[in-house]
Design a protein around this motif. Structure first.
Motif, PDB file in Angstrom:
ATOM      1  N   ARG A   6       0.812  -1.443   0.041  1.00  0.00           N
ATOM      2  CA  ARG A   6       0.134   0.194   0.332  1.00  0.00           C
ATOM      3  C   ARG A   6       1.018   1.126  -0.176  1.00  0.00           C
ATOM      4  NH1 ARG A   6      -5.604  -1.021   3.607  1.00  0.00           N
ATOM      5  NH2 ARG A   6      -5.890   0.896   2.579  1.00  0.00           N
TER       6      ARG A   6
ATOM      7  N   SER B 292       5.696   7.861   0.550  1.00  0.00           N
ATOM      8  CA  SER B 292       5.102   8.112   1.509  1.00  0.00           C
ATOM      9  C   SER B 292       5.560   7.624   3.101  1.00  0.00           C
ATOM     10  CB  SER B 292       4.248   6.620   0.804  1.00  0.00           C
ATOM     11  OG  SER B 292       2.624   6.896   1.782  1.00  0.00           O
TER      12      SER B 292
ATOM     13  N   CYS C 180      -1.515   8.651   7.949  1.00  0.00           N
ATOM     14  CA  CYS C 180      -3.034   9.042   7.295  1.00  0.00           C
ATOM     15  C   CYS C 180      -2.445  10.338   6.608  1.00  0.00           C
ATOM     16  CB  CYS C 180      -3.879   8.939   8.274  1.00  0.00           C
ATOM     17  SG  CYS C 180      -4.584   7.047   8.865  1.00  0.00           S
TER      18      CYS C 180
ATOM     19  N   HIS D  70      -1.014   9.917   3.232  1.00  0.00           N
ATOM     20  CA  HIS D  70      -1.750   8.558   2.255  1.00  0.00           C
ATOM     21  C   HIS D  70      -2.609   9.449   1.948  1.00  0.00           C
ATOM     22  CE1 HIS D  70      -3.151   4.899   0.883  1.00  0.00           C
ATOM     23  NE2 HIS D  70      -4.592   5.046   1.594  1.00  0.00           N
ATOM     24  N   ILE D  71      -3.614  10.934   2.549  1.00  0.00           N
ATOM     25  CA  ILE D  71      -4.581  11.380   2.004  1.00  0.00           C
ATOM     26  C   ILE D  71      -3.410  12.345   0.985  1.00  0.00           C
ATOM     27  CG2 ILE D  71      -6.072  13.922   2.254  1.00  0.00           C
ATOM     28  CD1 ILE D  71      -6.103  11.985   5.546  1.00  0.00           C
TER      29      ILE D  71
ATOM     30  N   PHE E  55      -0.897  11.739  -0.388  1.00  0.00           N
ATOM     31  CA  PHE E  55      -0.117  11.408  -1.793  1.00  0.00           C
ATOM     32  C   PHE E  55      -1.278  10.816  -3.117  1.00  0.00           C
ATOM     33  CE2 PHE E  55       3.454  10.885  -0.107  1.00  0.00           C
ATOM     34  CZ  PHE E  55       4.638  10.570  -1.068  1.00  0.00           C
ATOM     35  N   LEU E  56      -2.693  10.475  -2.109  1.00  0.00           N
ATOM     36  CA  LEU E  56      -4.238  10.775  -3.672  1.00  0.00           C
ATOM     37  C   LEU E  56      -4.682  11.633  -3.641  1.00  0.00           C
ATOM     38  CD1 LEU E  56      -6.247   8.340  -0.957  1.00  0.00           C
ATOM     39  CD2 LEU E  56      -5.327   8.007  -3.378  1.00  0.00           C
ATOM     40  N   LEU E  57      -3.956  12.347  -2.976  1.00  0.00           N
ATOM     41  CA  LEU E  57      -5.101  14.641  -3.774  1.00  0.00           C
ATOM     42  C   LEU E  57      -4.201  14.311  -4.688  1.00  0.00           C
ATOM     43  CD1 LEU E  57      -5.864  16.669  -0.429  1.00  0.00           C
ATOM     44  CD2 LEU E  57      -7.322  16.039  -2.078  1.00  0.00           C
TER      45      LEU E  57
ATOM     46  N   ALA F  66      -2.227  12.421  -6.421  1.00  0.00           N
ATOM     47  CA  ALA F  66      -2.821  11.497  -7.631  1.00  0.00           C
ATOM     48  C   ALA F  66      -4.136  12.534  -8.446  1.00  0.00           C
ATOM     49  CB  ALA F  66      -3.139  10.172  -7.319  1.00  0.00           C
ATOM     50  N   LYS F  67      -4.620  12.923  -7.831  1.00  0.00           N
ATOM     51  CA  LYS F  67      -5.977  13.037  -8.088  1.00  0.00           C
ATOM     52  C   LYS F  67      -5.605  14.455  -8.545  1.00  0.00           C
ATOM     53  CE  LYS F  67      -9.986  12.702  -6.976  1.00  0.00           C
ATOM     54  NZ  LYS F  67     -10.527  11.145  -7.065  1.00  0.00           N
TER      55      LYS F  67
END
Lengths: 126, 93
Positions: free
Chosen positions: A69, A74, A109, A112-113, A115-117, A119-120
């Motif tokens: 994951r 990260s 956490c 993770h948020i 890196f998700l943002l 990617a978006k």
């Protein structure tokens, strides 16, 4: 933020993350083994053993993240965030068991948020 | 404090676990080690520690698939169980 705490945090997280991937190790064994080893080294060179071993121990929780994951970037960001939490959050949770763990969990956490943002944002970029 | 929390987990990691339980016994033991890092002012008896461990085990079992693979999850469970115990005691006393 103290540079020494940041460096120890990065060292603890990255070394645990890499060691946990090894054949004879899992996340728990890597974290506990490295914590004992780090305590021994800090004790031998008489380098603020209590504080530094505690930072290292806490940062190994960050390194316990599953490689499936989380990537090394990260883990590095989480370690930086953990160093910040160690300096500013943990003093308010003195005496509570799991204070290091919750700080590590929050830092993982948040990264993770982040890196998700990222990617978006990249997916929307032309 | 660091040694007392990491030594039992390190020794226990060599105790084999069956396929059904997988790594969960080791993980719950490590979470218990974090709970045991409480100060003596918070936990004054073995009964209190046992109660915290019971809460922690219930939390671990109920969130077994939640945040799987996240670092610090065990410590988070330990902290939550200690916090629940302290809050409950404050309300009851």
């Amino acid at each position: 933020m103290s540079i020494d705490l940041l460096l120890i945090s990065l060292l603890g997280a990255i070394s645990t993350y890499l060691l946990a991937k090894r054949n004879r190790f899992d996340a728990i064994r890597a974290s506990s083994c490295l914590s004992i080893l780090a305590y021994g080294i800090f004790h031998l060179i008489d380098l603020n053993t209590e504080l530094y071993s505690l930072v290292f121990f806490g940062s190994t929780f960050v390194g316990m993240s599953a490689p499936v994951r989380f990537g090394i970037e990260s883990i590095c960001l989480s370690a930086v965030l953990f160093a910040l939490f160690f300096e500013y959050l943990i003093p308010h949770l003195t005496g509570f068991g799991g204070a290091l763990g919750i700080s590590a969990f929050l830092s993982v956490c948040l990264s993770h948020i982040a890196f998700l943002l990222l990617a978006k944002i990249k997916s929307f970029a032309p | 404090m660091v040694l007392s929390a990491s030594l039992p987990a390190f020794i226990a990691s060599f105790v084999p676990s069956n396929k059904t339980l997988a790594h969960h016994p080791h993980a719950t033991l490590y979470a218990g080690c974090f709970s045991g890092m409480c100060s003596a002012e918070l936990i004054e008896s073995m009964w209190a520690l046992s109660f915290i461990c019971l809460i922690g085990t219930l939390l671990y079992v109920s969130s077994i698939r939640l945040f799987s693979g996240f670092g610090g999850r065990l410590g988070g469970i330990a902290f939550t169980s200690v916090a629940i115990f302290v809050l409950t005691r404050q309300v009851l006393m």
